[in-house]
Design an enzyme around this catalytic site. Sequence first.
Site, PDB file in Angstrom:
ATOM      1  N   LYS A 277     -25.916   3.505 -36.313  1.00 60.95           N
ATOM      2  CA  LYS A 277     -26.160   4.346 -35.083  1.00 60.95           C
ATOM      3  C   LYS A 277     -25.738   5.814 -35.220  1.00 60.95           C
ATOM      4  O   LYS A 277     -24.825   5.779 -35.957  1.00 60.95           O
ATOM      5  CB  LYS A 277     -25.241   3.581 -34.112  1.00 60.95           C
TER       6      LYS A 277
ATOM      7  N   LYS B 189     -32.387   4.224 -28.913  1.00 57.76           N
ATOM      8  CA  LYS B 189     -31.528   3.997 -27.685  1.00 57.76           C
ATOM      9  C   LYS B 189     -31.202   5.166 -26.881  1.00 57.76           C
ATOM     10  O   LYS B 189     -30.636   6.155 -27.314  1.00 57.76           O
ATOM     11  CB  LYS B 189     -29.887   3.632 -28.711  1.00 57.76           C
TER      12      LYS B 189
ATOM     13  N   GLU C  17     -30.112   7.373 -31.329  1.00 63.03           N
ATOM     14  CA  GLU C  17     -29.645   7.569 -29.941  1.00 63.03           C
ATOM     15  C   GLU C  17     -29.322   8.931 -29.796  1.00 63.03           C
ATOM     16  O   GLU C  17     -28.450   9.776 -29.730  1.00 63.03           O
ATOM     17  CB  GLU C  17     -28.278   6.967 -29.819  1.00 63.03           C
TER      18      GLU C  17
ATOM     19  N   ARG D 195      -6.243  -2.025 -31.267  1.00 64.68           N
ATOM     20  CA  ARG D 195      -7.608  -2.103 -31.284  1.00 64.68           C
ATOM     21  C   ARG D 195      -8.308  -3.140 -32.070  1.00 64.68           C
ATOM     22  O   ARG D 195      -9.209  -3.894 -31.786  1.00 64.68           O
ATOM     23  CB  ARG D 195      -8.140  -0.860 -32.294  1.00 64.68           C
TER      24      ARG D 195
END
Length: 341
Positions: A138, A221, A179, A48
């Site tokens: 977010k 978003k 979002e 990752r």
Amino acid sequence: MTISTQELAKTLAELTTPAKGLLAADESLGTIEKLFKAVGIANTEETRRDYRELLFSTSSLGDYICGAILFEETLKQKSAAGLPLPELLKAQGIVPGIKVDKGMLPLSNFTGESVTQGLDNLAQRLGEYKQLGARFAKWRAVINIGAGIPTAQAIAINAHMLARYAAICQEHGVLPIVEPEVLMEGDHTLATSARITEEVLHAVFHALHKERVALEYMILKPNMVEPGHTCPELATPQQVAQATLICLKRTVPAAVPLITFLSGGQSEAAATANLNALNSAVEKPPWGLRFSYGRALQASALHAWRGEATNKLIAQQALYQRARLNSAATQGNYTVVMEQE
Ligand code: 13P
């Protein structure tokens, strides 16, 4: 609420740079597992790290990307050369951000629906994330379309959580990306997507108002309004753009400075073509219409890389190309011919 508008305004100014968008690289452990598995990469902390380092060190990525959303683990990781990964972004003029929600839980008593968790200790966590370089955040809420769903209660609880999150972020000088994602899974039509997305956005802005969130200091978003993945009736980019703009104009106040769409499982080319159509409308909307894509920026790059160091450059070129094409789409300047360049 007292909010430090100075910090928020500075971050917003950088994230609203014309012709640039955001790279969503905040896949959770489960999501990255699926993406890695599809191309035969083992999902470890090291792979990752290598993958995110590859993305963030793409030469001149800052030409087209002004912000990147990170997973918490990534915010704390260092490159192979020992540089914190957020520093790699900063060196390219890209603002680091952080996904702060803790994923979804099934919504008790509401089969097939979910609620996003993560408000516990959020204020404290934001302090730590800021120390590590994150300047925006977010939170993703997910709304499923299906038989009898979404229910009004699932929409309301998710809108409420989004608004609480946004208020806490603003209070701590972290710019919130809000979002609410209406999923494309299912066979629903464009008209159904339009109806549900409108209902969801209406609820979200009502909740933001009730929580006294300053709309001037947030980014929305949303999903584009599109038929479900298995709907037999397809929609052209012009139809998607028209339905999306009608929906946004009905629900998103002009005080919101910027809208950055999620890609939601569209192909890379479709996400770019749809964004281009949105920015080709004759009547200009009050908000910027840009991108905050995950899969639609990374799919080719991940396929090119396949976990092999020797593929690094070609993977980076693929990411740069997608960022470039989406930048063109924010200006209505994208053409399909550019896919071959
Ligand atoms: P996709 O563009 O792949 O939908 O991801 C964006 C994102 O941030 C999802 O939360």
